[in-house]
Design a protein around this motif. Structure first.
Motif, mmCIF file in Angstrom:
data_model
loop_
_atom_site.group_PDB
_atom_site.id
_atom_site.type_symbol
_atom_site.label_atom_id
_atom_site.label_comp_id
_atom_site.label_asym_id
_atom_site.label_seq_id
_atom_site.Cartn_x
_atom_site.Cartn_y
_atom_site.Cartn_z
ATOM 1 N N CYS A 1 0.788 -1.199 -0.181
ATOM 2 C CA CYS A 1 0.067 0.058 0.138
ATOM 3 C C CYS A 1 0.634 1.088 0.214
ATOM 4 O O CYS A 1 2.215 1.020 0.019
ATOM 5 C CB CYS A 1 -0.982 -0.073 1.329
ATOM 6 S SG CYS A 1 0.020 0.583 2.737
ATOM 7 N N CYS B 1 -4.186 1.577 6.955
ATOM 8 C CA CYS B 1 -5.185 1.094 5.911
ATOM 9 C C CYS B 1 -6.385 0.733 6.620
ATOM 10 O O CYS B 1 -7.294 0.662 6.278
ATOM 11 C CB CYS B 1 -4.509 0.311 4.884
ATOM 12 S SG CYS B 1 -3.650 0.781 3.576
ATOM 13 N N CYS C 1 -1.250 -3.492 6.948
ATOM 14 C CA CYS C 1 -1.022 -2.052 7.180
ATOM 15 C C CYS C 1 -2.093 -1.714 8.405
ATOM 16 O O CYS C 1 -3.310 -1.857 7.987
ATOM 17 C CB CYS C 1 -0.876 -1.225 6.039
ATOM 18 S SG CYS C 1 -1.021 0.541 6.309
ATOM 19 N N HIS D 1 1.514 3.154 2.355
ATOM 20 C CA HIS D 1 2.303 3.284 3.481
ATOM 21 C C HIS D 1 3.330 2.413 3.746
ATOM 22 O O HIS D 1 4.023 2.387 4.592
ATOM 23 C CB HIS D 1 1.205 3.302 4.563
ATOM 24 C CG HIS D 1 -0.165 3.999 4.422
ATOM 25 N ND1 HIS D 1 -1.025 3.138 4.172
ATOM 26 C CD2 HIS D 1 -0.252 5.168 4.461
ATOM 27 C CE1 HIS D 1 -2.177 4.096 4.324
ATOM 28 N NE2 HIS D 1 -1.656 5.365 4.247
HETATM 29 ZN ZN ZN Z 1 -1.503 1.157 4.375
#
Ligand code: ZN
Ligand code: ZN
Length: 477
Positions: free
Chosen positions: A301, A348, A345, A303
């Motif tokens: 993702c 997320c 994550c 991040h």
């Molecule tokens: Zn994330």
């Protein structure tokens, strides 16, 4: 009143295996012969359609390639360099007996030849702001992994169609695209080997397709004719009347790379760190001549973690490599990022939960307000809402669509009558209460406000209503 439509949702670009395999780019330039201004456009292609040059076109193409002094930038004289003058004369003599010999290189040269834009076909120059004579030429900017070439054998005219039966000879290996490459192109491998050919037997109005394909594992050729598959000799493919040709980038360099990596793997060097790499990229490394930079963002993702919905099948998306192999691939191909630790994550996850709450809150509130609206016996004012927008909103709150809808867009259901917006006849719209409108509008914004007043015409307008609204009603009757 003027109302500009709100911006719609941003369009996302999706990658696909089809574009990974077939996408290439062509840069085409048009030069004004008066002011010399060059306008350049970049175009993505997944196949190229080549004209089959006739006798006169061939003579022009061949002669221009031998007057090297006159070859200007953009022409493709170099295409014939390895063939040479003597070979050309030999072919010319042969053509007295068997008709013109057209090669695939001829078709490519015809396609990439300079095109004069004059007469009926003049070019409108932006600088001169006038129709001018110009020249157009194009070059390949980036080459696809598999080059799909279509020969224009069918000519469709108003009343009838014809088929061009000219034999076009084509190489089974070593088709070189270098002569047609733009000067600043970063392409490494420019040589292609034939993978398959589609042939058409019959006329323009009826016929049958067959294909010849090479098995990459044993390098043998097979004829595919509906349900029957037969091994055929190379000469059979060579003499085929090609309609569509598929060429694959030569894999010699790529195979060296693959051998290098498997020998690094077999060293079983103990490494302190393990690196995760995208399986999608590894597949390209195994099959493509040029796999491009490593794309670990396939499974990450924004991040740097694993998105929660991918966490359940992360083993299908990544492979673990020892440090020596990763170091080699990373320095050779770039890209990345390096990943040593896989974790679902948290950011997320929180965002997903927040969105879930928001969906539920919006849906619950709507249901409550709409129920109250249903129970109202004679509403004074009804707000109209575009069903197109409403369906998008519904898809979002019911979890069918990931993204919230854009701002409310009522422009398609509104019509301006004497300076006032009212509902357009037959528009795809729904009816909601003032409270529901205010609720949706406070979250999503947009507009314009479109209302109808069902009771006007049957009874007197109420005194409490504002002057302006009363005016709208009387005008719409
Ligand atoms: Zn994330
Ligand atoms: Zn000009």
């Amino acid at each position: 009143t003027s109302f500009s439509p709100p911006k719609s949702k941003t369009q996302r670009r999706y990658r696909s295996v089809i574009s990974d395999v077939f996408d290439g780019t062509i840069v085409s330039s048009v030069q004004c012969l008066t002011c010399d201004r060059v306008s350049v456009t970049l175009e993505t292609f997944q196949d190229i359609s080549l004209p089959i040059p006739g006798k006169e076109d061939l003579a022009k193409l061949h002669s221009s390639s031998h007057q090297t002094a006159l070859v200007k930038a953009g022409s493709c004289g170099e295409a014939y360099a390895p063939q040479g003058w003597i070979a050309f004369v030999m072919e010319y003599i042969k053509s007295w007996f068997w008709g013109p010999v057209v090669t695939l290189q001829d078709c490519l040269a015809a396609f990439f030849a300079r095109d004069e834009l004059k007469g009926d076909n003049m070019y409108s120059c932006e600088k001169c702001k006038k129709l001018r004579n110009g020249v157009k030429f194009c070059k390949v900017q980036s080459l696809p992994e598999i080059l799909c070439i279509h020969l224009k054998r069918f000519r469709h005219e108003l009343m009838f169609s014809t088929k061009i039966g000219t034999h076009v000879s084509f190489p089974l290996g070593g088709l070189d695209l270098q002569p047609f490459l733009a000067k600043d192109s970063s392409a490494h491998t420019t040589s292609y080997d034939l993978l398959s050919v589609i042939c058409h037997h019959g006329t323009a109005s009826s016929g049958h397709y067959i294909a010849y394909c090479r098995n990459d594992l044993n390098n043998l050729w097979y004829e595919f004719d509906d349900q029957s598959v037969t091994e055929v000799p190379e000469s059979c493919v060579q003499n085929a009347e090609a309609y569509v040709l598929f060429y694959k980038k030569s894999k010699e360099d790529a195979q060296k790379e693959r051998r290098r990596v498997s020998s690094l793997l077999s060293m079983m060097e103990p490494s302190l760190l393990q690196f995760y790499i995208s399986r999608q990229w590894l597949n390209r490394f195994k099959t493509f001549a040029e796999p491009g930079p490593i794309t670990n963002n396939d499974f990450l993702c924004c991040h740097g973690g694993v998105p929660p919905h991918k966490a359940t099948y992360i083993d299908d998306l990544v492979l673990m490599l020892p440090q020596n192999v990763w170091d080699h691939l990373y320095s050779r191909y770039g890209g990345g990022p390096a990943v040593n630790h896989l974790y679902a994550c948290h950011t997320c996850q929180t965002e997903i939960e927040k969105l879930e709450k928001r969906r539920k809150a919006e849906l619950d509130m709507f249901v409550r307000l709409n129920k109250a609206f249903q129970e109202e016996e004679s509403p004074i004012v009804i707000y109209c809402i575009s069903m197109h927008w409403f369906r998008e909103w519904e898809g979002f709150v019911k979890g069918k669509d990931n993204d919230p809808p854009g701002p409310i867009d009522n422009t398609k259901i509104a019509i301006n009558k004497n300076g006032h917006l009212t509902l357009k006849q037959g528009a795809d719209s729904g009816q909601i209460s003032e409270e529901t409108w205010n609720f949706l509008h406070s979250i999503h914004g947009g507009g314009p406000v479109v209302t109808v007043r069902p009771n006007v015409g049957h009874q007197e307008s109420e005194v409490s209503q504002s002057e302006e609204k009363v005016e709208v009603e009387t005008r719409t009757i």
